[in-house]
Design an enzyme around this catalytic site. Structure first.
Site, PDB file in Angstrom:
ATOM      1  N   CYS A  67      71.089  75.552  42.674  1.00 16.76           N
ATOM      2  CA  CYS A  67      69.779  75.630  43.295  1.00 16.76           C
ATOM      3  C   CYS A  67      69.584  74.362  44.106  1.00 16.76           C
ATOM      4  O   CYS A  67      70.381  73.423  44.007  1.00 16.76           O
ATOM      5  CB  CYS A  67      68.669  75.817  42.265  1.00 16.76           C
ATOM      6  SG  CYS A  67      68.616  74.554  40.990  1.00 16.76           S
ATOM      7  N   GLU A 121      57.683  76.325  42.866  1.00 16.86           N
ATOM      8  CA  GLU A 121      58.543  76.556  44.024  1.00 16.86           C
ATOM      9  C   GLU A 121      58.419  77.966  44.584  1.00 16.86           C
ATOM     10  O   GLU A 121      58.314  78.940  43.834  1.00 16.86           O
ATOM     11  CB  GLU A 121      60.013  76.330  43.635  1.00 16.86           C
ATOM     12  CG  GLU A 121      60.318  74.925  43.177  1.00 16.86           C
ATOM     13  CD  GLU A 121      61.782  74.734  42.790  1.00 16.86           C
ATOM     14  OE1 GLU A 121      62.243  73.587  42.840  1.00 16.86           O
ATOM     15  OE2 GLU A 121      62.449  75.722  42.427  1.00 16.86           O
TER      16      GLU A 121
END
Length: 197
Positions: A67, A121
């Protein structure tokens, strides 16, 4: 190397500024841009990683392949390639033939770590299909362990507390899509306005 910056977002997922990554993750982390990537080999196995124990946020949890945070003006494809190289040492010859596709372009989440640190996020999820036998050289600053797992093992991990909160949320959406090589390409229209392909 300069200070890594994250892209801050408003409620419409438009960029509204930047901030230093290292100073931005705390108990009131601002909403920002990220992505998650699942590297899948042509045999259908998924590269699963354990975050390095020394990482400040969510150390030691098991999660997808990699990520990261696209930098200001950076496209999703470029950010994914950068992190596959930096975190996992995926060689250029595998990246050259990699097929990259968004599978959950609208994914977003908020999670709180045991120490109170928040992740918040907009985090599109992509699949990176690479040749079977692709070697992995994990960066110890980022990754404690990395291994190719069967899809059944990935599903089992989602039910265990050592998995990351975002992994569990993503698997809840990915599991109904079937095995990883069958995940449909969702296209790029669902990506946030702040993130070009």
């Amino acid at each position: 190397m300069g200070v890594e910056e994250i892209v801050l977002l408003n409620a419409a997922d438009e960029a509204v500024g930047t901030a230093p990554k290292a100073e931005s993750h705390h108990r009131e982390t601002p909403y920002h841009l990220a992505f998650s990537c699942y590297a899948v080999d042509t045999d259908g196995r998924v590269l699963i990683t354990q975050r390095a124990l020394a990482k400040r946020t969510f150390p030691g949890v098991w999660t997808g392949s990699c990520c990261g945070h696209p930098g200001p003006g950076e496209g999703l494809r470029g950010a994914v390639v950068r992190r596959l190289q930096d975190e996992l040492g995926i060689p250029d010859e595998s990246l050259a033939v990699m097929a990259l596709s968004p599978v959950l372009p609208a994914f977003q989440y908020r999670a709180v770590a045991e120490d109170g640190t928040v992740e918040h996020e907009r985090c599109p999820v992509v699949r990176a299909t690479v040749p079977a036998g692709t070697p992995v050289t994990a960066n110890p600053a980022e990754v404690e362990e990395a291994a190719w797992w069967t899809w059944r093992e990935c599903l089992d991990l989602a039910g265990r507390p050592e998995s990351s909160p975002w992994y569990r949320l993503q698997l809840a959406e990915l599991a109904p899509l079937g095995p990883p090589l069958d995940w449909p390409d969702a296209g790029t229209t669902g990506l946030p306005p702040a993130l070009p392909w």
